[in-house]
Design an enzyme around this catalytic site. Sequence first.
Site, PDB file in Angstrom:
ATOM      1  N   GLY A 301       0.873  -1.280   0.140  1.00 48.51           N
ATOM      2  CA  GLY A 301      -0.075  -0.124   0.012  1.00 48.51           C
ATOM      3  C   GLY A 301       0.781   1.257  -0.040  1.00 48.51           C
ATOM      4  O   GLY A 301       1.822   1.268  -0.493  1.00 48.51           O
ATOM      5  N   SER A 302       0.450   2.192   0.668  1.00 49.95           N
ATOM      6  CA  SER A 302       1.057   3.502   0.797  1.00 49.95           C
ATOM      7  C   SER A 302       2.386   3.485   1.397  1.00 49.95           C
ATOM      8  O   SER A 302       3.141   4.585   1.407  1.00 49.95           O
ATOM      9  CB  SER A 302       0.311   4.665   1.447  1.00 49.95           C
ATOM     10  OG  SER A 302      -0.804   5.063   0.811  1.00 49.95           O
ATOM     11  N   THR A 303       2.855   2.589   2.063  1.00 45.97           N
ATOM     12  CA  THR A 303       4.135   2.593   2.650  1.00 45.97           C
ATOM     13  C   THR A 303       5.144   2.466   1.457  1.00 45.97           C
ATOM     14  O   THR A 303       6.419   2.624   1.859  1.00 45.97           O
ATOM     15  CB  THR A 303       4.237   1.336   3.656  1.00 45.97           C
ATOM     16  OG1 THR A 303       4.111  -0.067   2.983  1.00 45.97           O
ATOM     17  CG2 THR A 303       3.215   1.393   4.854  1.00 45.97           C
ATOM     18  N   LYS A 305       5.362   4.008  -1.196  1.00 39.26           N
ATOM     19  CA  LYS A 305       5.605   5.429  -1.477  1.00 39.26           C
ATOM     20  C   LYS A 305       7.073   5.758  -1.012  1.00 39.26           C
ATOM     21  O   LYS A 305       7.673   6.386  -1.827  1.00 39.26           O
ATOM     22  CB  LYS A 305       4.727   6.407  -1.167  1.00 39.26           C
ATOM     23  CG  LYS A 305       3.192   6.253  -1.695  1.00 39.26           C
ATOM     24  CD  LYS A 305       2.517   7.485  -1.210  1.00 39.26           C
ATOM     25  CE  LYS A 305       1.108   7.618  -1.985  1.00 39.26           C
ATOM     26  NZ  LYS A 305       0.118   6.597  -1.699  1.00 39.26           N
TER      27      LYS A 305
END
Length: 412
Positions: A301-303, A305
């Site tokens: 997920g956003s981790t 990024k």
Amino acid sequence: MRGFLEEHRQRQVQRRIFITLAGLVIAFSIVTLRLVDLHILKGPEFAQQAKKQHFRMISVRAERGTILDRKGRILAIDLKAPSVYAIPSMIKNERETSKRLASVLKTSLQTMSERLEGPRHFVWLGRKLDPPTAEAIQRLNIEGIGFLMESRRFYPKRALLGQLLGFTGVDHQGMEGIEYSYDAVLRGQEGGIRFERDAAGRAVFPEGFDYVAPSRGNDLVLTVDEFLQHISERELDDVLARTKAKAGTVVMTDPMTGEILALAIRPAFNPNTMPGSTQAYKPTSPDQWRNRAITDVYEPGSTFKIVSASAALQEGVVKPAEVIDCEEGSLVVAGGRIRDPFPHGLLTFREVVAQSSNVGIVKVAMRLGDSVFYRYARAFGFGEKTGLDLRGEVPGILRDPSKWSKRSLATL
């Protein structure tokens, strides 16, 4: 003529005497060599075999070392528990004894009878009993029934760190988790009970047992912190209650050292419910003690990024202060739409990361290209095992760029 025949007979007698003497010498030499071989050359080997046949050893497990957190708080420790044994040859009324013991130990009469029948010298009837059961057997006061104290594993924090710690089996061997991975460190050196056997193979107990004490195992200090673990599990429980999710995982690490400070997993697992622990065994599914943090595959997920941002800055395709148009939170890539939870217009790249803008990070990541982006993902360890000292770890899935679609980079 008569003199010739007499001389011939004398020579035959002498020849027979010589052959007989030679045969006796050869036979004696063979017997002598065999005796030398048995008594001198192979004597120690046969003596050892005779000793094994004359003595028998019943293993007694050593006390396992204590498992502690980084502050010295106890997470797993051994407690003493009574185990009951029988010497069948000393039991006078097998049927009545079987009936009385089966009732206390909650087992079938047939099973108990089979254990007490036959020429066996020593047999366990129950291992690591709870105090009420042991006291009930002691009150029966049956000749040929005795007790030995064995170590039993106890986890004072119950389900806290359950999947990480793992559990032990009925013979005190590590079966899962830390207990399994560090079994050689924790288990110690087993001892035993030695007794003699007579010529018929029957046990002889003239003055009790010849007891060889086991040596305790080594203690083990983990990097986890009980206090941080409690906070992690509490927060995870709160999230699961709000989202109605069936499972969840929290891994807290020290970014400077990589040490694991907390590892929370739900559903919870209490290792005290397993056969080698202090509580009564309750059948448990392997799914409950599975360490989901290392066995399950999920999207980061956003981790992820952080990987995209680090690669872009390292390759110089963006500057922290560069302004990125986040398209009011919507971007079409290869026929699919990328959205932000909250719409954003113009943001600096620093703000793109701070606001976790999907659109902004995808625009910058696409400047890298598939091959460069893949190289950085591998450099961060994705698609490989970490080498954590727990069994069951999976490497995750990171396909080669040759198998990517036109939207793969944007959706990683």
